[in-house]
Design a protein around this motif. Structure first.
Motif, PDB file in Angstrom:
ATOM      1  N   VAL A 356      -0.663 130.955  19.205  1.00 15.89           N
ATOM      2  CA  VAL A 356      -0.696 131.391  17.931  1.00 15.89           C
ATOM      3  C   VAL A 356      -0.533 132.716  17.608  1.00 15.89           C
ATOM      4  N   VAL A 528       1.495 129.798   6.553  1.00 16.17           N
ATOM      5  CA  VAL A 528       0.758 128.391   6.489  1.00 16.17           C
ATOM      6  C   VAL A 528       2.643 127.414   6.832  1.00 16.17           C
ATOM      7  N   ARG A 529       2.963 127.222   6.412  1.00 17.47           N
ATOM      8  CA  ARG A 529       4.380 126.352   6.865  1.00 17.47           C
ATOM      9  C   ARG A 529       5.296 126.619   8.616  1.00 17.47           C
ATOM     10  N   THR A 532       1.587 125.642  11.446  1.00 17.57           N
ATOM     11  CA  THR A 532       0.492 124.361  12.125  1.00 17.57           C
ATOM     12  C   THR A 532       1.615 123.481  13.051  1.00 17.57           C
ATOM     13  N   PHE A 535       1.336 125.418  15.951  1.00  9.98           N
ATOM     14  CA  PHE A 535      -0.356 125.196  16.735  1.00  9.98           C
ATOM     15  C   PHE A 535      -0.144 124.495  17.156  1.00  9.98           C
ATOM     16  N   ALA A 536       0.471 123.015  17.007  1.00  6.22           N
ATOM     17  CA  ALA A 536       0.740 122.123  17.861  1.00  6.22           C
ATOM     18  C   ALA A 536       1.179 122.280  18.842  1.00  6.22           C
TER      19      ALA A 536
END
Lengths: 725, 76
Positions: A356, A528-529, A532, A535-536
């Motif tokens: 991240v 935010v968009r 995510t 992160f995965a």
């Protein structure tokens, strides 16, 4: 903020550069949401606004447009929303048309078109102050009388007039004032009547008169796309009506502009008064004498772009270092706290925080770029930049507006791709986004520096090394040009380009508040968009590099190490842990996959270690450095300046195969790796941002497409290189 | 003569527009209609596009699109 959406809806519409967005921001403050209209990439902004009588209304900021003829997506969205076909919601209760006083006639054209769609209208005469300063006087009362709807002078920037606007709107929601509509000539009425008979009466289509007008006047109206009857059924009907209009003496494509302006002109008599004192040449014209000058304009432009590029590159630097430092610090804390559970330690410290962090590092560049984009757009210079650069981009289906996003991509493709939102032509925006990752971003620099430093500089000296570094920055751009051309020919085949008719608006002083807001908006969306997804992906890649963690790996390495020590070898303690890391990586899924996939990269001259490095770098290309560090047993903490890594690479030999004993790295291999990194989409954040800006189909398409191009180019470079080596 | 051929300094008047061109339709919606006066303001460094002025607004047009607008010189 109230959670339920207010039941009263008001749409804001206006020409570009009328200060419409400024008014929207003033009215809604921070209470707004940004999204996309379903299915299209047109940005949708809605916000909540409280009227003086305490009534909460939902305000919709429609895209800026000159007309409702639906030749562009923006216009189509506007028509759909006003007629209640957009968003799956009912038509707005009221439309506020934001009108720029200086271009009153042209702006009222849009208002007049909107009125045909059967909605009540209130007119906001914006930029009142600028017009007054220029000696323009408008009799707003007279205009109000003539048009039949409230006309409110406003200055959005200074919030003046907003109270009057609010109270007029509150009244208008009840009284539903309709703007005066033109008396259409008989021929038009007849054609509309025919359309009404055929489509509404006979086939039960739900169309207002304004929508029938769109079908009649527009060459290929977007309204036809949402008719229930098939194209085969309604197309002949529309064509017959247009043919009839033509026979009656009106060229359908020209009829609306001609007739509507003929209707508007007399309404404006005596409304507009240009005072004698009005300067012949406005300030903007004076500025343009310099900024659009054939030579000096270009000089200023290059200078300005240099500042933008340098700033994205260097201003963001300290902030990026700060983020990197912060991430390292948090990683340290997490690593210490979780020292007892090595797997969790690795997942959280290396996987999650590291992954991240590697992505948050782009945030400063995005903020800096959007600071400039906002200023360039607000001031009116962006249109000038597009004007100056347009010719360079025309041939491959792009236009001048692609320049800034593509230039920025040389620092980082992510802000570049987000910056492509400034391109209104969707087709041009698509191509710009797809070629942006080919621009040599700053994350490629470490790879170039390492390989050039290790293989080019020692052989050919610093001058050639510098030239190679310079050339590497153009490899991507060189591929991008034919790539863009081919994309335009294939993907965009049959899609009409949007007309590149662009207004050069008056220069304005940008508002700092608006600039800050745009920076905040773009930063938030990125975090935010895209965050995510990143992160995965981070966790998946970490797992591939970590598992399976068989326990005997450490033992085997340690035994071999002690044997070597007993045999009298001089190896220090550090060496052991480095070897353990290397052994773990070798037996990880990623390592196994690297060995398995090595034959694919063999034509490019890569051994399995380079292959693992290449594969592990797909989330972020700079990972190659640390991965090569691990595979060549140097431990994770290496960078491109590290002499150890350079000398290890030069010493590396093929372990087996036809070339066993020969060095792995030679100049063709080094060049082949660099070319691969120049072209390949090794950046998870970029993939995620493309998916967000376009969709996953395009994101995976460009990922695989660019990887294939990179592989082919790397093989070509190696094979050709070996002929001369 | 056509709009792509006009020279700086002269004032021109629109005679005819080929409204089948999308850009021309757009220009008409902006108010470029027959009899409208128009003049050339700027040329981009490579000669294309051009910036024209009519009705107080400055518009950038590509030469290929400008060729669809017929104009006549009214004063040098």
């Amino acid at each position: 903020m109230s959670k339920s959406t207010p039941s009263t809806r008001i749409a804001l519409i206006g020409n570009p550069n009328t200060g419409k967005t400024s008014l929207f921001n003033t009215l809604t403050g921070m209470r707004q949401r940004v999204g996309n209209y379903s299915g299209v990439t047109v940005e949708k902004k809605t916000g909540t606004w409280s009227l003086p009588n305490g009534r909460e209304v939902e305000l919709i900021d429609l895209p800026g447009t000159y007309s409702l003829s639906a030749s562009s997506l923006d216009e189509r969205v506007a028509v759909d929303v006003i007629t209640g076909h957009g968003l799956g919601q009912k038509a707005p209760d009221l439309v506020v048309v934001v009108v720029d006083v200086e271009n009153l006639r042209r702006n009222l054209f849009l208002a007049s078109q909107a009125s045909e769609l059967g909605v009540p209208i209130v007119i906001a005469l914006n930029c009142w102050d600028v017009a007054e300063k220029k000696g323009l006087q408008i009799d707003s009362k007279l205009l109000e009388q003539r048009l039949g709807v409230p006309v409110v002078p406003t200055v959005a920037k200074r919030k003046s007039g907003t109270e009057e606007l609010a109270s007029e709107i509150a009244k208008a929601i009840e009284t539903r004032p309709m703007l005066m509509r033109p008396q259409w000539p008989e021929a038009v009425q007849k054609a509309i009547h025919t359309l009404h008979e055929e489509l509404v009466t006979k086939r039960g289509e739900k169309l207002r008169e304004g929508e029938l007008q769109r079908l009649l006047f527009d060459r290929k109206s977007a309204v036809s796309e949402r008719l229930q009857s098939s194209a085969a059924e309604h197309e002949p009907i529309v064509k017959a009506a247009r043919d009839q209009l033509y026979k009656d003496g009106f060229q359908p494509d020209a009829a609306e502009s001609t007739l509507r302006f003929r209707f508007l002109n007399p309404l404006l008599n005596d409304v507009l008064e240009r005072q004698a004192a009005m300067k012949k040449r406005s300030k903007s014209e004076g500025i343009d004498q310099l900024l659009l000058h054939k030579f000096w304009g270009l000089v200023v432009f290059i200078g300005m772009m240099y500042v933008v590029f340098q700033s994205v590159y260097t201003w963001a630097g300290p902030m990026m270092d700060l983020i990197e430092g912060g991430v390292g610090w948090v990683q340290g804390i997490a690593a210490d706290a979780l020292a007892n559970t090595p797997m969790l330690q690795s997942l959280i410290a290396d996987g999650i925080i590291g992954g991240v962090g590697a992505f948050l590092v782009f945030l400063p560049q995005i903020l800096v770029l959007f600071f400039f984009i906002s200023i360039l757009e607000e001031s009116g210079y962006m249109a000038r930049a597009a004007f100056l650069m347009d010719k360079l981009f025309q041939w491959c289906g792009l236009n001048g507006k692609s320049f800034v996003p593509l230039l920025t991509s040389f620092a980082c493709a992510i802000p570049g791709i987000m910056g492509a939102r400034t391109i209104h032509d969707n087709k041009a925006r698509l191509i710009t986004i797809l070629v942006a990752p080919l621009m040599s971003c700053s994350a490629r620099l470490p790879v170039y520096l390492l390989l050039i430093g290790a293989f080019i500089e020692p052989v050919y000296g610093p001058k050639v090394a510098g030239a190679t570094l310079f050339a590497m920055h153009f490899v991507g751009a060189l591929v991008a040009a034919p790539f863009a051309w081919a994309l335009n020919r294939t993907v965009n085949k049959g899609r009409k380009p949007e007309p590149f008719v662009m207004e050069l608006p008056h220069y304005r002083v940008p508002q700092i508040k608006l600039t800050c807001y745009r920076m905040y908006e773009s930063g938030k969306e990125f975090v935010v968009r895209a965050g995510t997804v990143i992160f995965a992906m981070t966790i998946v890649i970490w797992a591939l590099l970590y598992f399976p963690r068989s326990t005997n790996v450490e033992e085997l390495v340690t035994t071999a190490y002690t044997q070597e020590l007993e045999a009298g070898a001089l190896i220090d303690e550090d060496e052991l842990s480095k070897r353990i890391d290397a052994a773990y990586l070798e037996q990880s899924y990623m390592g196994r996959f690297g060995k398995f996939a090595q034959p694919v990269f063999a034509p490019a001259g890569y051994d399995w270690k380079i292959t693992v490095g290449v594969l592990a770098s797909f989330p972020a290309r700079e990972i190659i450095i640390s991965t090569l560090g691990i595979t060549y047993a140097l431990g994770g903490e290496v960078d491109e300046e590290s002499d150890d890594l350079r000398s290890t690479l030069t010493r590396a030999k093929w372990e087996s195969g036809p070339r066993a004993g020969e060095p792995v790295f030679n100049i063709p291999v080094a060049l082949s790796i660099m070319v691969f990194f120049a072209l390949c989409m090794q950046c998870g954040a970029t993939v995620a941002v493309i998916a967000k800006e376009l969709n996953w189909w395009w994101a995976s398409g460009s990922f695989f497409g660019l990887t294939a191009i990179a592989w082919a180019a790397a093989v070509l470079v190696y094979q050709v290189g070996m002929m001369f080596a | 003569m056509r709009l792509n051929e006009i020279k700086k300094g002269g004032l021109f008047r629109v005679k005819n527009l080929n409204c089948c061109n999308d850009c021309v339709s757009r220009l008409m919606e902006m108010g470029l209609l027959p009899d409208q006066e128009i003049r050339l303001m700027h040329e981009a460094p490579l000669g294309d596009p051009i910036a024209v002025e009519f009705n107080g607004c400055h518009i950038s047009v590509r030469l290929e699109d400008a060729a669809h607008v017929e104009v006549e010189l009214i004063s040098e």
